[in-house]
Design a protein around this motif. Structure first.
Motif, PDB file in Angstrom:
ATOM      1  N   LYS A   1     -14.899 -12.469   4.655  1.00  0.00           N
ATOM      2  CA  LYS A   1     -13.758 -11.217   4.685  1.00  0.00           C
ATOM      3  C   LYS A   1     -13.782  -9.902   3.650  1.00  0.00           C
ATOM      4  CE  LYS A   1     -10.180 -14.389   6.306  1.00  0.00           C
ATOM      5  NZ  LYS A   1      -9.019 -15.371   5.955  1.00  0.00           N
TER       6      LYS A   1
ATOM      7  N   ASN B   1      -6.733  -3.709  -5.718  1.00  0.00           N
ATOM      8  CA  ASN B   1      -6.221  -5.111  -4.985  1.00  0.00           C
ATOM      9  C   ASN B   1      -6.179  -6.117  -5.684  1.00  0.00           C
ATOM     10  OD1 ASN B   1      -3.824  -6.111  -3.289  1.00  0.00           O
ATOM     11  ND2 ASN B   1      -3.384  -3.806  -4.216  1.00  0.00           N
TER      12      ASN B   1
ATOM     13  N   LYS C   1      -6.872  -3.954   2.867  1.00  0.00           N
ATOM     14  CA  LYS C   1      -7.157  -2.928   4.065  1.00  0.00           C
ATOM     15  C   LYS C   1      -6.370  -2.064   5.206  1.00  0.00           C
ATOM     16  CE  LYS C   1      -8.692  -7.810   6.454  1.00  0.00           C
ATOM     17  NZ  LYS C   1      -8.246  -8.623   7.509  1.00  0.00           N
ATOM     18  N   GLU C   2      -4.739  -2.340   4.853  1.00  0.00           N
ATOM     19  CA  GLU C   2      -4.225  -0.809   4.987  1.00  0.00           C
ATOM     20  C   GLU C   2      -4.415   0.510   4.762  1.00  0.00           C
ATOM     21  OE1 GLU C   2       0.738  -0.300   4.546  1.00  0.00           O
ATOM     22  OE2 GLU C   2      -0.618  -2.712   4.344  1.00  0.00           O
TER      23      GLU C   2
ATOM     24  N   ARG D   1      -5.385  -8.219  -3.198  1.00  0.00           N
ATOM     25  CA  ARG D   1      -4.809  -9.475  -1.305  1.00  0.00           C
ATOM     26  C   ARG D   1      -5.779  -7.820  -0.484  1.00  0.00           C
ATOM     27  NH1 ARG D   1      -1.018  -7.031  -5.213  1.00  0.00           N
ATOM     28  NH2 ARG D   1       0.444  -8.912  -5.871  1.00  0.00           N
ATOM     29  N   LEU D   2      -6.060  -9.013   0.447  1.00  0.00           N
ATOM     30  CA  LEU D   2      -7.295  -8.772   1.361  1.00  0.00           C
ATOM     31  C   LEU D   2      -6.568  -7.451   1.997  1.00  0.00           C
ATOM     32  CD1 LEU D   2      -8.986 -11.472   1.945  1.00  0.00           C
ATOM     33  CD2 LEU D   2      -9.455  -8.845   2.323  1.00  0.00           C
ATOM     34  N   SER D   3      -4.920  -8.361   2.769  1.00  0.00           N
ATOM     35  CA  SER D   3      -3.749  -7.183   3.445  1.00  0.00           C
ATOM     36  C   SER D   3      -3.731  -5.732   3.189  1.00  0.00           C
ATOM     37  CB  SER D   3      -2.483  -8.269   3.668  1.00  0.00           C
ATOM     38  OG  SER D   3      -1.818  -7.875   2.645  1.00  0.00           O
ATOM     39  N   VAL D   4      -2.988  -5.777   1.748  1.00  0.00           N
ATOM     40  CA  VAL D   4      -3.284  -4.291   1.159  1.00  0.00           C
ATOM     41  C   VAL D   4      -4.527  -3.342   1.325  1.00  0.00           C
ATOM     42  CG1 VAL D   4      -2.461  -3.163  -0.603  1.00  0.00           C
ATOM     43  CG2 VAL D   4      -1.557  -5.184  -0.459  1.00  0.00           C
TER      44      VAL D   4
ATOM     45  N   CYS E   1       0.872  -1.168   0.256  1.00  0.00           N
ATOM     46  CA  CYS E   1      -0.035   0.090  -0.037  1.00  0.00           C
ATOM     47  C   CYS E   1       1.027   1.395  -0.170  1.00  0.00           C
ATOM     48  CB  CYS E   1      -0.799   0.130   1.176  1.00  0.00           C
ATOM     49  SG  CYS E   1      -2.081   1.551   1.414  1.00  0.00           S
TER      50      CYS E   1
ATOM     51  N   GLU F   1      -3.584 -17.069  -2.658  1.00  0.00           N
ATOM     52  CA  GLU F   1      -2.491 -18.242  -2.588  1.00  0.00           C
ATOM     53  C   GLU F   1      -2.981 -19.936  -2.825  1.00  0.00           C
ATOM     54  OE1 GLU F   1      -3.100 -17.045   1.560  1.00  0.00           O
ATOM     55  OE2 GLU F   1      -2.044 -15.974   1.682  1.00  0.00           O
TER      56      GLU F   1
END
Length: 344
Positions: free
Chosen positions: A169, A140, A147-148, A142-145, A111, A317
């Motif tokens: 999610k 995106n 969320k950030e 990607r969940l992590s990106v 991010c 993944e």
């Protein structure tokens, strides 16, 4: 007519966005005709990207001289500030405009934020200050990106895969964006072609008043379906709910979404289609997937290097090499007549 406002951007548009990735596959004349027909019907949000070969040029030609009547969104996959400026200048030239309504970082592995060393967000902010960019977004897988990006407060929109096959999610991202007054743009609303009932896809997304779906449109028949929903939006009926539940059961577990971020393959395998061939055989006219051309593409799986590059790049993944092998074995059985997909 149902509309949606993209959060703090204030952009209010028909709840049908035009995803212009597929127009790179058709002639300029056909693309311009399709884009203008969408506009004439009431669609005003058009999403493209530098990555989509000549898509920007076709969008630019379609709306030359009528800039204030449409919202143009595009993306940069640049990883440096220098690349950012080069992409932006090219996009402005292609789109025949002095500004982009929404400029998005295109599926970055991280991010972008001020001070991260890349200079990307600083360049984006400067472009906005200069009036070259009206609003800042990020896309995106990607969940992590994602969320950030939401937590950072630096972005006005998030574009993320979202459809009735999505899980809790993904729904949490939609709700988080609403809480932050951040626009949510739903890509892959038809799950890369695995969802075959557009009315069901529309009815599901219509339940979220802060979500703008962008439909990847290549054929006039596809466009006509979504145009018909402008004044007659599908409702969540018992029949549609049942269809959605059936699809969720059939497509539960691990499956390739066809996003293509695993590409290119060093062995030349068309991973984004080959790794989901079993589903394509059963959810689209099977003869389209049994041509000599497709058979040759599937046979390339035999040359897999097992380098695991595709697996490391998959935003979901997935064990991509295993999916390729599984789909190839299924494909060979269909070719041999051991499985009749028309009755499955």
């Amino acid at each position: 007519m149902e509309t949606v406002t993209l959060g703090m951007t204030g952009m209010t548009v028909n709840k049908n966005g035009f995803g212009a990735l597929p127009v790179q596959r058709i002639s300029t004349e056909s693309a311009v005709r399709l884009l203008r027909k969408a506009y004439d019907a009431g669609i005003t949000f058009f999403d493209t990207a530098r990555f989509y070969t000549d898509s920007e040029e076709k969008v630019g030609k379609a709306f030359a001289g009528m800039r204030t009547q449409v919202y143009l969104a595009t993306k940069t996959g640049a990883v440096t500030a220098e690349g950012f400026w080069a992409d932006l200048e090219t996009s402005l030239h292609n789109l025949q405009t002095e500004y982009v309504d929404l400029y998005q970082f295109h599926n970055p592995a991280f991010c972008p934020v001020p001070g991260d060393g890349s200079g990307l967000y600083e360049a984006m902010l400067e472009a906005k200050e200069k009036g070259m960019v009206r609003h800042i977004g990020i896309t995106n897988h990607r969940l992590s990106v994602a969320k950030e990006a939401i937590a950072s407060g630096l972005y006005e929109t998030l574009q993320f895969p979202f459809c009735y096959l999505s899980g809790e999610k993904e729904r949490s991202l939609v709700n988080a964006c609403k809480e932050k007054n951040m626009g949510f743009i739903a890509m892959k609303a038809l799950s890369g072609g695995l969802i075959t009932d557009s009315a069901a896809a529309y009815a599901f997304l219509a339940q979220y008043d802060n979500v703008l779906p962008i439909w990847g449109i290549q054929r006039e028949q596809e466009l006509d379906e979504f145009i018909s929903y402008i004044h007659n939006p599908p409702a969540m009926t018992e029949e549609i709910s049942g269809l959605i539940e059936q699809d969720r059961q059939e497509l539960s577990g691990e499956f390739c979404r066809g996003c293509g971020y695993c590409m290119p393959c060093p062995a030349g395998i068309e991973i984004n289609n080959c790794a989901r061939m079993s589903l394509l055989l059963r959810r689209s006219p099977s003869q389209l997937q049994l041509t000599q051309e497709v058979q040759e593409k599937m046979k390339k799986i035999e040359a897999c290097l097992h380098c695991n590059q595709c697996r490391s790049k998959c935003p979901y993944e997935l064990d991509t090499p295993a999916l390729l092998e599984k789909n190839y074995e299924d494909y060979k059985r269909v070719l041999a007549g051991e499985i009749n997909v028309e009755t499955v």
